[in-house]
Design a protein around this motif. Structure first.
Motif, PDB file in Angstrom:
ATOM      1  N   ARG A 142      82.573  53.578  23.922  1.00 42.41           N
ATOM      2  CA  ARG A 142      83.514  52.581  23.395  1.00 42.41           C
ATOM      3  C   ARG A 142      84.290  51.928  24.536  1.00 42.41           C
ATOM      4  NH1 ARG A 142      84.310  56.574  19.370  1.00 42.41           N
ATOM      5  NH2 ARG A 142      86.219  57.284  20.395  1.00 42.41           N
ATOM      6  N   ALA A 143      84.631  52.719  25.564  1.00 37.62           N
ATOM      7  CA  ALA A 143      85.322  52.157  26.721  1.00 37.62           C
ATOM      8  C   ALA A 143      84.438  51.145  27.441  1.00 37.62           C
ATOM      9  CB  ALA A 143      85.736  53.274  27.680  1.00 37.62           C
ATOM     10  N   VAL A 144      83.142  51.421  27.518  1.00 35.54           N
ATOM     11  CA  VAL A 144      82.201  50.498  28.151  1.00 35.54           C
ATOM     12  C   VAL A 144      82.207  49.148  27.442  1.00 35.54           C
ATOM     13  CG1 VAL A 144      79.730  50.075  28.514  1.00 35.54           C
ATOM     14  CG2 VAL A 144      80.721  52.295  29.123  1.00 35.54           C
ATOM     15  N   LEU A 145      82.320  49.171  26.112  1.00 37.78           N
ATOM     16  CA  LEU A 145      82.348  47.924  25.348  1.00 37.78           C
ATOM     17  C   LEU A 145      83.677  47.189  25.499  1.00 37.78           C
ATOM     18  CD1 LEU A 145      80.640  49.165  22.064  1.00 37.78           C
ATOM     19  CD2 LEU A 145      79.693  47.535  23.694  1.00 37.78           C
ATOM     20  N   ALA A 146      84.756  47.924  25.669  1.00 33.66           N
ATOM     21  CA  ALA A 146      86.079  47.315  25.655  1.00 33.66           C
ATOM     22  C   ALA A 146      86.571  46.885  27.029  1.00 33.66           C
ATOM     23  CB  ALA A 146      87.092  48.299  25.047  1.00 33.66           C
ATOM     24  N   ASP A 147      86.107  47.542  28.072  1.00 32.20           N
ATOM     25  CA  ASP A 147      86.705  47.353  29.399  1.00 32.20           C
ATOM     26  C   ASP A 147      85.619  47.026  30.427  1.00 32.20           C
ATOM     27  OD1 ASP A 147      88.072  47.460  31.759  1.00 32.20           O
ATOM     28  OD2 ASP A 147      88.814  49.497  31.528  1.00 32.20           O
ATOM     29  N   PRO A 148      85.675  45.846  31.065  1.00 36.10           N
ATOM     30  CA  PRO A 148      84.652  45.494  32.068  1.00 36.10           C
ATOM     31  C   PRO A 148      84.569  46.498  33.215  1.00 36.10           C
ATOM     32  CG  PRO A 148      86.001  43.585  31.509  1.00 36.10           C
ATOM     33  CD  PRO A 148      86.655  44.766  30.876  1.00 36.10           C
ATOM     34  N   GLU A 149      85.707  47.033  33.654  1.00 37.16           N
ATOM     35  CA  GLU A 149      85.676  48.010  34.744  1.00 37.16           C
ATOM     36  C   GLU A 149      84.970  49.293  34.311  1.00 37.16           C
ATOM     37  OE1 GLU A 149      89.524  48.695  36.327  1.00 37.16           O
ATOM     38  OE2 GLU A 149      89.808  46.634  37.039  1.00 37.16           O
ATOM     39  N   ALA A 150      85.214  49.710  33.073  1.00 37.34           N
ATOM     40  CA  ALA A 150      84.529  50.894  32.555  1.00 37.34           C
ATOM     41  C   ALA A 150      83.027  50.635  32.468  1.00 37.34           C
ATOM     42  CB  ALA A 150      85.082  51.275  31.178  1.00 37.34           C
ATOM     43  N   ALA A 151      82.661  49.421  32.050  1.00 36.86           N
ATOM     44  CA  ALA A 151      81.237  49.069  31.972  1.00 36.86           C
ATOM     45  C   ALA A 151      80.589  49.148  33.347  1.00 36.86           C
ATOM     46  CB  ALA A 151      81.087  47.663  31.381  1.00 36.86           C
ATOM     47  N   ASP A 152      81.271  48.616  34.372  1.00 39.27           N
ATOM     48  CA  ASP A 152      80.725  48.673  35.730  1.00 39.27           C
ATOM     49  C   ASP A 152      80.593  50.121  36.219  1.00 39.27           C
ATOM     50  OD1 ASP A 152      80.549  45.933  35.816  1.00 39.27           O
ATOM     51  OD2 ASP A 152      82.434  45.648  36.917  1.00 39.27           O
ATOM     52  N   SER A 153      81.592  50.939  35.894  1.00 37.80           N
ATOM     53  CA  SER A 153      81.556  52.345  36.328  1.00 37.80           C
ATOM     54  C   SER A 153      80.367  53.075  35.710  1.00 37.80           C
ATOM     55  CB  SER A 153      82.862  53.050  35.938  1.00 37.80           C
ATOM     56  OG  SER A 153      83.964  52.485  36.617  1.00 37.80           O
ATOM     57  N   TRP A 154      80.161  52.855  34.418  1.00 38.25           N
ATOM     58  CA  TRP A 154      79.044  53.542  33.752  1.00 38.25           C
ATOM     59  C   TRP A 154      77.709  53.018  34.273  1.00 38.25           C
ATOM     60  CZ3 TRP A 154      76.042  51.961  29.039  1.00 38.25           C
ATOM     61  CH2 TRP A 154      75.194  52.997  28.602  1.00 38.25           C
ATOM     62  N   ALA A 155      77.636  51.693  34.489  1.00 38.62           N
ATOM     63  CA  ALA A 155      76.390  51.091  34.946  1.00 38.62           C
ATOM     64  C   ALA A 155      75.967  51.619  36.314  1.00 38.62           C
ATOM     65  CB  ALA A 155      76.517  49.573  34.992  1.00 38.62           C
ATOM     66  N   GLU A 156      76.924  52.132  37.103  1.00 37.65           N
ATOM     67  CA  GLU A 156      76.577  52.750  38.384  1.00 37.65           C
ATOM     68  C   GLU A 156      75.830  54.064  38.187  1.00 37.65           C
ATOM     69  OE1 GLU A 156      76.953  51.972  41.623  1.00 37.65           O
ATOM     70  OE2 GLU A 156      77.585  49.958  41.043  1.00 37.65           O
ATOM     71  N   GLY A 157      76.025  54.712  37.025  1.00 35.94           N
ATOM     72  CA  GLY A 157      75.321  55.970  36.755  1.00 35.94           C
ATOM     73  C   GLY A 157      75.883  57.170  37.468  1.00 35.94           C
ATOM     74  N   ARG A 158      77.150  57.085  37.918  1.00 38.70           N
ATOM     75  CA  ARG A 158      77.736  58.204  38.670  1.00 38.70           C
ATOM     76  C   ARG A 158      79.121  58.550  38.135  1.00 38.70           C
ATOM     77  NH1 ARG A 158      76.271  56.031  44.764  1.00 38.70           N
ATOM     78  NH2 ARG A 158      74.041  55.672  44.390  1.00 38.70           N
ATOM     79  N   LEU A 159      79.264  58.556  36.821  1.00 38.92           N
ATOM     80  CA  LEU A 159      80.559  58.931  36.242  1.00 38.92           C
ATOM     81  C   LEU A 159      80.879  60.380  36.595  1.00 38.92           C
ATOM     82  CD1 LEU A 159      80.515  57.425  32.624  1.00 38.92           C
ATOM     83  CD2 LEU A 159      81.635  56.520  34.661  1.00 38.92           C
ATOM     84  N   GLU A 160      82.161  60.629  36.855  1.00 44.54           N
ATOM     85  CA  GLU A 160      82.620  61.994  37.133  1.00 44.54           C
ATOM     86  C   GLU A 160      83.377  62.577  35.947  1.00 44.54           C
ATOM     87  OE1 GLU A 160      84.984  61.492  40.587  1.00 44.54           O
ATOM     88  OE2 GLU A 160      83.282  61.074  41.916  1.00 44.54           O
ATOM     89  N   GLY A 161      83.925  61.709  35.105  1.00 47.42           N
ATOM     90  CA  GLY A 161      84.666  62.155  33.931  1.00 47.42           C
ATOM     91  C   GLY A 161      84.475  61.160  32.793  1.00 47.42           C
ATOM     92  N   ALA A 162      84.829  61.578  31.582  1.00 52.65           N
ATOM     93  CA  ALA A 162      84.709  60.696  30.424  1.00 52.65           C
ATOM     94  C   ALA A 162      85.673  59.521  30.558  1.00 52.65           C
ATOM     95  CB  ALA A 162      84.993  61.474  29.140  1.00 52.65           C
ATOM     96  N   LEU A 163      85.282  58.369  29.986  1.00 52.42           N
ATOM     97  CA  LEU A 163      86.111  57.173  30.005  1.00 52.42           C
ATOM     98  C   LEU A 163      86.859  57.038  28.687  1.00 52.42           C
ATOM     99  CD1 LEU A 163      83.546  54.689  31.596  1.00 52.42           C
ATOM    100  CD2 LEU A 163      85.317  56.017  32.750  1.00 52.42           C
ATOM    101  N   THR A 164      88.001  56.369  28.727  1.00 55.65           N
ATOM    102  CA  THR A 164      88.825  56.161  27.532  1.00 55.65           C
ATOM    103  C   THR A 164      89.022  54.672  27.323  1.00 55.65           C
ATOM    104  OG1 THR A 164      90.006  58.230  27.976  1.00 55.65           O
ATOM    105  CG2 THR A 164      91.025  56.685  26.425  1.00 55.65           C
TER     106      THR A 164
END
Length: 313
Positions: free
Chosen positions: A144-166
């Motif tokens: 849901r954060a990926v859909l709502a927040d461009p920065e969250a989308a970029d972070s997930w798209a990198e494929g190297r998340l360290e923690g869950a996004l909100t």
């Protein structure tokens, strides 16, 4: 999709590609992350790639939810691309208050988040690390954060998340106005004369104070999130250490059991060897006695033959 296509292949002058190594590291299950990181870092250092070794060694282990989200991105690229493409359209619809568009896109969001979170759970299950209900909720929160927040989308798209996004709290998630209906201003009474004449700088000061409070609250929340991530990582490391200690204890018990079995077998062989030695010694003494007896008899017989031979003459 953006960041999904940022790393097409090895970077110039780097073999093997450290980016690909990091991508692989972040889809390694958290329980195996530390050992895999150490192995990769050591390999890079041995190959003379000190900077690559440093980058790999600095990688932080993801939480289980973050790992599942990374695994989803790598294993389901087409579905992930559609989710990332939906985000800008959904944010634009909310920005312009397109009620009909919001309704349609929000339904797409609900279906996609639900389907992708289930796929993430299935991938984790297949990898041998099933997700609890709480962890799966963290995966859904990340999507849901990926859909709502461009920065969250970029972070997930990198494929190297360290923690869950909100997702941001100010992103609308409830009902939307009917199609074609303009937004109604909030009804309010006319301010009293004293309010109308209040100096503008006082209003500005209050806005500034509210903004400072909001900024401080956000910094506090971010710090709390970092601390939570660190505590989760420490707990996971402690769990891994405990499991390693249990494995060593079990291995030591097996070795001790085998050694005791070998000792029992050796003692039994020694007992049998002692018994055989005693029996052999008995037979040897009996044989020696028989030999001595035979020698005495042979001497006596020889003397008798000599005596009889002398009388005959």
């Amino acid at each position: 999709m953006g960041a999904l296509s940022k790393r097409k292949g090895p970077q110039a002058g780097r073999e093997p590609d450290v980016e690909a190594a990091l991508d692989d590291l972040y889809v390694t299950p958290p329980a195996q992350f530390v050992a895999r990181r150490a192995e990769m870092s050591a390999a890079a250092k041995t190959a003379g790639r000190a900077e690559d070794a440093r980058r790999i060694g600095a990688a932080r282990r993801p939480t289980l939810a973050a790992w599942a989200a990374n695994l989803l991105l790598r294993s389901r690229p087409e579905e992930s691309r559609r989710l990332l493409d939906l985000g800008p359209a959904l944010r634009e619809a909310y920005h312009v208050l397109d009620a009909a568009g919001i309704k349609d896109l929000a339904e797409q969001r609900r279906r996609m988040v639900s389907a992708l979170s289930r796929q993430a759970a299935q991938l984790a299950q297949q990898a041998g690390f099933p997700l609890s209900a709480t962890v799966q909720q963290d995966v859904e929160s990340t999507l849901r954060a990926v859909l709502a927040d461009p920065e969250a989308a970029d972070s997930w798209a990198e494929g190297r998340l360290e923690g869950a996004l909100t997702p941001p709290s100010d992103f609308p998630t409830g009902t939307v106005p009917a199609a074609g209906a303009p937004r109604k201003p909030t009804a309010s009474k006319a301010p009293p004369p004293s309010a109308r004449t209040r100096p503008k700088d006082e209003l500005a000061e209050r806005r500034r104070q509210r903004q400072e409070q909001l900024d401080q609250a956000r910094r506090t929340a971010e710090e709390a999130t970092r601390r939570l991530h660190d505590r989760r990582a420490e707990q996971a490391e402690a769990d891994n250490a405990l499991q390693r200690a249990r494995d060593r204890h079990e291995h030591a018990e097996q070795q001790a059991s085998a050694a005791e079995q070998h000792l029992r077998e050796a003692r039994e062989e020694l007992r049998q060897a002692n018994h055989e030695q005693r029996e052999t010694e008995k037979r040897s003494r009996a044989s020696a006695d028989a030999l001595a007896q035979a020698e005495r008899e042979e001497r006596e017989a020889a003397r008798e033959v000599k005596r009889l031979s002398a009388r005959k003459r």
